[in-house]
Design a protein around this motif. Structure first.
Motif, PDB file in Angstrom:
ATOM      1  N   THR A   2     -33.727 -50.290   7.457  1.00  0.00           N
ATOM      2  CA  THR A   2     -34.921 -50.356   8.290  1.00  0.00           C
ATOM      3  C   THR A   2     -35.046 -51.743   8.881  1.00  0.00           C
ATOM      4  O   THR A   2     -34.541 -52.710   8.336  1.00  0.00           O
ATOM      5  CB  THR A   2     -36.185 -50.050   7.472  1.00  0.00           C
ATOM      6  OG1 THR A   2     -36.308 -51.028   6.439  1.00  0.00           O
ATOM      7  CG2 THR A   2     -36.148 -48.666   6.877  1.00  0.00           C
ATOM      8  N   HIS A   3     -35.699 -51.798  10.003  1.00  0.00           N
ATOM      9  CA  HIS A   3     -35.930 -53.062  10.683  1.00  0.00           C
ATOM     10  C   HIS A   3     -37.377 -53.091  11.138  1.00  0.00           C
ATOM     11  O   HIS A   3     -37.923 -52.071  11.528  1.00  0.00           O
ATOM     12  CB  HIS A   3     -35.039 -53.210  11.915  1.00  0.00           C
ATOM     13  CG  HIS A   3     -33.594 -53.142  11.599  1.00  0.00           C
ATOM     14  ND1 HIS A   3     -32.896 -54.195  11.072  1.00  0.00           N
ATOM     15  CD2 HIS A   3     -32.710 -52.128  11.711  1.00  0.00           C
ATOM     16  CE1 HIS A   3     -31.643 -53.840  10.893  1.00  0.00           C
ATOM     17  NE2 HIS A   3     -31.507 -52.590  11.263  1.00  0.00           N
ATOM     18  N   ALA A  36     -31.454 -43.903  19.672  1.00  0.00           N
ATOM     19  CA  ALA A  36     -30.870 -43.334  18.445  1.00  0.00           C
ATOM     20  C   ALA A  36     -31.671 -43.748  17.224  1.00  0.00           C
ATOM     21  O   ALA A  36     -31.153 -43.772  16.120  1.00  0.00           O
ATOM     22  CB  ALA A  36     -29.431 -43.792  18.304  1.00  0.00           C
ATOM     23  N   THR A  37     -32.951 -44.061  17.416  1.00  0.00           N
ATOM     24  CA  THR A  37     -33.782 -44.515  16.311  1.00  0.00           C
ATOM     25  C   THR A  37     -35.068 -43.708  16.214  1.00  0.00           C
ATOM     26  O   THR A  37     -35.454 -43.008  17.143  1.00  0.00           O
ATOM     27  CB  THR A  37     -34.173 -46.003  16.475  1.00  0.00           C
ATOM     28  OG1 THR A  37     -34.917 -46.146  17.683  1.00  0.00           O
ATOM     29  CG2 THR A  37     -32.956 -46.899  16.521  1.00  0.00           C
ATOM     30  N   CYS A  52     -38.409 -49.277  12.111  1.00  0.00           N
ATOM     31  CA  CYS A  52     -37.378 -48.611  12.892  1.00  0.00           C
ATOM     32  C   CYS A  52     -36.276 -48.126  11.948  1.00  0.00           C
ATOM     33  O   CYS A  52     -35.737 -48.910  11.180  1.00  0.00           O
ATOM     34  CB  CYS A  52     -36.818 -49.601  13.909  1.00  0.00           C
ATOM     35  SG  CYS A  52     -35.533 -48.920  14.949  1.00  0.00           S
ATOM     36  N   THR A  54     -32.631 -45.679  11.550  1.00  0.00           N
ATOM     37  CA  THR A  54     -31.574 -44.954  12.251  1.00  0.00           C
ATOM     38  C   THR A  54     -31.866 -43.468  12.112  1.00  0.00           C
ATOM     39  O   THR A  54     -32.551 -43.039  11.169  1.00  0.00           O
ATOM     40  CB  THR A  54     -30.181 -45.250  11.671  1.00  0.00           C
ATOM     41  OG1 THR A  54     -30.129 -44.740  10.331  1.00  0.00           O
ATOM     42  CG2 THR A  54     -29.863 -46.733  11.703  1.00  0.00           C
ATOM     43  N   ALA A  55     -31.361 -42.675  13.035  1.00  0.00           N
ATOM     44  CA  ALA A  55     -31.576 -41.230  12.967  1.00  0.00           C
ATOM     45  C   ALA A  55     -31.018 -40.662  11.662  1.00  0.00           C
ATOM     46  O   ALA A  55     -31.616 -39.780  11.042  1.00  0.00           O
ATOM     47  CB  ALA A  55     -30.944 -40.552  14.171  1.00  0.00           C
ATOM     48  N   GLU A  56     -29.892 -41.186  11.209  1.00  0.00           N
ATOM     49  CA  GLU A  56     -29.265 -40.723   9.968  1.00  0.00           C
ATOM     50  C   GLU A  56     -30.143 -41.041   8.753  1.00  0.00           C
ATOM     51  O   GLU A  56     -30.341 -40.196   7.880  1.00  0.00           O
ATOM     52  CB  GLU A  56     -27.901 -41.376   9.799  1.00  0.00           C
ATOM     53  CG  GLU A  56     -27.170 -40.940   8.553  1.00  0.00           C
ATOM     54  CD  GLU A  56     -25.822 -41.643   8.421  1.00  0.00           C
ATOM     55  OE1 GLU A  56     -25.182 -41.427   7.380  1.00  0.00           O
ATOM     56  OE2 GLU A  56     -25.412 -42.393   9.323  1.00  0.00           O
ATOM     57  N   THR A  57     -30.687 -42.243   8.702  1.00  0.00           N
ATOM     58  CA  THR A  57     -31.561 -42.628   7.589  1.00  0.00           C
ATOM     59  C   THR A  57     -32.828 -41.781   7.585  1.00  0.00           C
ATOM     60  O   THR A  57     -33.275 -41.318   6.539  1.00  0.00           O
ATOM     61  CB  THR A  57     -31.926 -44.125   7.682  1.00  0.00           C
ATOM     62  OG1 THR A  57     -30.714 -44.874   7.609  1.00  0.00           O
ATOM     63  CG2 THR A  57     -32.857 -44.548   6.576  1.00  0.00           C
ATOM     64  N   TRP A  58     -33.412 -41.560   8.759  1.00  0.00           N
ATOM     65  CA  TRP A  58     -34.630 -40.760   8.858  1.00  0.00           C
ATOM     66  C   TRP A  58     -34.373 -39.321   8.401  1.00  0.00           C
ATOM     67  O   TRP A  58     -35.171 -38.742   7.677  1.00  0.00           O
ATOM     68  CB  TRP A  58     -35.161 -40.792  10.290  1.00  0.00           C
ATOM     69  CG  TRP A  58     -36.464 -40.080  10.453  1.00  0.00           C
ATOM     70  CD1 TRP A  58     -36.682 -38.904  11.101  1.00  0.00           C
ATOM     71  CD2 TRP A  58     -37.740 -40.502   9.947  1.00  0.00           C
ATOM     72  NE1 TRP A  58     -38.010 -38.572  11.041  1.00  0.00           N
ATOM     73  CE2 TRP A  58     -38.675 -39.527  10.339  1.00  0.00           C
ATOM     74  CE3 TRP A  58     -38.163 -41.595   9.208  1.00  0.00           C
ATOM     75  CZ2 TRP A  58     -40.026 -39.626  10.006  1.00  0.00           C
ATOM     76  CZ3 TRP A  58     -39.510 -41.698   8.880  1.00  0.00           C
ATOM     77  CH2 TRP A  58     -40.425 -40.719   9.280  1.00  0.00           C
TER      78      TRP A  58
END
Length: 68
Positions: A2-3, A36-37, A52, A54-58
């Motif tokens: 995350t950022h 892509a976020t 924020c 990433t789509a993969e993390t979400w």
């Protein structure tokens, strides 16, 4: 990963309340897709920084919450 995002601009119309947030004025989380976020913010403080993901993390987070 995350950022913390403070300078990223997303149209207000892109944000929507989480389905887990109640409509009774309690704690509400808003989510918006951007490139892509996935961005997440506190609806009571929309002008402050968002998180924020990433789509993969979400997607992994959503799978994990669905299992519990």
């Amino acid at each position: 990963m995350t950022h913390r995002v403070s300078e990223l601009t997303v149209a207000e119309s892109a944000w929507f309340k989480s389905s887990y947030s109640s409509g009774e004025g309690g704690e509400c989380v808003e989510v918006a897709a951007h490139a892509a976020t996935v961005l997440v913010r506190d609806s009571k403080r929309p002008t402050e920084a968002s998180l924020c993901f990433t789509a993969e993390t979400w997607a992994g987070f959503l799978r994990m919450t669905a299992e519990h």
